[in-house]
Design a protein around this motif. Structure first.
Motif, PDB file in Angstrom:
ATOM      1  N   THR A   1       4.883  10.931   1.625  1.00 30.29           N
ATOM      2  CA  THR A   1       4.156   9.373   1.336  1.00 30.29           C
ATOM      3  C   THR A   1       5.097   8.385   1.807  1.00 30.29           C
ATOM      4  OG1 THR A   1       3.966  10.620  -1.044  1.00 30.29           O
ATOM      5  CG2 THR A   1       3.658   8.182  -0.904  1.00 30.29           C
TER       6      THR A   1
ATOM      7  N   GLN B   1       0.789  -1.204  -0.012  1.00 29.15           N
ATOM      8  CA  GLN B   1      -0.013   0.006   0.121  1.00 29.15           C
ATOM      9  C   GLN B   1       0.887   1.281  -0.056  1.00 29.15           C
ATOM     10  OE1 GLN B   1      -3.706   0.571   2.445  1.00 29.15           O
ATOM     11  NE2 GLN B   1      -2.971  -1.405   3.523  1.00 29.15           N
ATOM     12  N   GLN B   2       0.188   2.306  -0.233  1.00 34.32           N
ATOM     13  CA  GLN B   2       0.830   3.675  -0.434  1.00 34.32           C
ATOM     14  C   GLN B   2      -0.186   4.584   0.461  1.00 34.32           C
ATOM     15  OE1 GLN B   2       1.731   6.101  -3.828  1.00 34.32           O
ATOM     16  NE2 GLN B   2       3.741   5.207  -3.425  1.00 34.32           N
TER      17      GLN B   2
ATOM     18  N   SER C   1       5.259   4.055   1.875  1.00 32.56           N
ATOM     19  CA  SER C   1       4.812   2.992   1.139  1.00 32.56           C
ATOM     20  C   SER C   1       5.778   1.959   1.599  1.00 32.56           C
ATOM     21  CB  SER C   1       5.063   3.299  -0.404  1.00 32.56           C
ATOM     22  OG  SER C   1       6.150   4.018  -0.677  1.00 32.56           O
ATOM     23  N   TYR C   2       5.592   0.758   0.860  1.00 31.19           N
ATOM     24  CA  TYR C   2       6.300  -0.319   1.113  1.00 31.19           C
ATOM     25  C   TYR C   2       7.536  -0.383   0.630  1.00 31.19           C
ATOM     26  CZ  TYR C   2       2.542  -3.414   2.994  1.00 31.19           C
ATOM     27  OH  TYR C   2       1.624  -3.989   3.951  1.00 31.19           O
TER      28      TYR C   2
END
Ligand SMILES: [Zn+2]
Ligand SMILES: [Zn+2]
Length: 264
Positions: A170, A116-117, A172-173
């Motif tokens: 941001t 996800q982000q 994220s993974y």
């Protein structure tokens, strides 16, 4: 007899795939002298110019070339929107080339990913996002042109709270294999698929990779017998001698909803 096999990786993948390849008489060693990011990387610092299949094959051929061994392995993962645009799906490919015998076989895994982000503007959002990240999954933080990689959840929280004071960011993974437990499982699944395909030999010439992976459409409509676009049978074709066999699918008829005549 044990055969030496080279894997092109910088991310400690030999350990991940070895258990899934245990039926093959292989000793897998890693080639780390080549920067696989030159073929494109996840954070899009370099664009990808090959399809995932081409990329896996290229890495496998490079592994054999650089090691001087007959067999090379190359792994390639990619992420894209899932079916109907829902969620994120992970495709993992593991390609094996045997340059002495002249064949290539690719194992694959395709399935949903939790990746996800999040666009974050405050600390509460950061805390909430981090509760959704599975244990062991590392993270990326981006703010403007700044990117911090390979962060644990704890590190992401600390750095994130500092950065949020300066503006939105941001989260994220970090999807590199050694930093993502979920990807590690998917890569092992691709390796298990590769092993099955390699153990499946052409009945005519014994070349590995004889696998019914080509879908031939034409399953007849249950109401009017018109050929539909659904799979009628699966074709296995030898890459060396072109020997082929077809295998019928379990279904004998297609529901009329798939029929171009009954439901145009
Ligand atoms: Zn054959
Ligand atoms: Zn019909």
């Amino acid at each position: 007899m044990t055969q030496q096999v080279a894997l092109l990786t910088r991310h400690d993948k030999a350990r991940l795939i070895a258990p899934a390849l245990s039926q093959l008489p292989w000793q897998v060693s890693e080639i780390q002298s080549f920067d696989t990011d030159a073929l494109g990387s996840f954070s899009a610092e370099r664009p990808r110019f090959m399809s995932p299949n081409e990329c896996a094959l290229r890495k496998a051929a490079l592994a054999a070339e650089l090691s001087g061994l007959d067999i090379g392995l190359g792994s390639e993962g990619s992420f894209s929107p899932g079916p109907y645009g829902l969620g994120t799906y992970n495709l993992e490919l593991l390609c094996c080339v045997n340059i002495a015998q002249g064949w290539a076989v690719t194992g694959r895994f395709y399935g949903p990913s939790m990746a996800q982000q999040w666009q974050l503007t405050n600390l509460a959002q950061l805390q909430q996002a981090l509760t959704q990240v599975p244990a062991g999954q590392h993270l990326l933080l981006q703010q403007g042109s700044r990117i911090d990689k390979a962060l644990t959840a704890q590190q992401a929280y600390q750095l994130g709270s500092t950065l949020l004071a300066q503006g939105a960011l941001t989260l994220s993974y970090d999807l590199r294999a050694h930093l993502s437990p979920e990807r590690q499982i998917h890569i092992a699944n691709a390796a298990a698929d590769l092993q099955q395909r390699i153990l499946s030999l052409c009945p005519a010439c014994a070349t590995p990779g004889f696998w019914p992976d080509k879908a031939i459409p034409g399953l007849p409509c249950a109401a009017c017998a018109t050929a539909t676009s659904l799979t009628l049978h699966k074709l296995a074709c030898c890459q060396r001698c072109q020997f082929s066999t077809t295998q019928a699918v379990a279904a004998r008829y297609a529901e009329p909803q798939y029929c171009p005549e009954c439901n145009p």
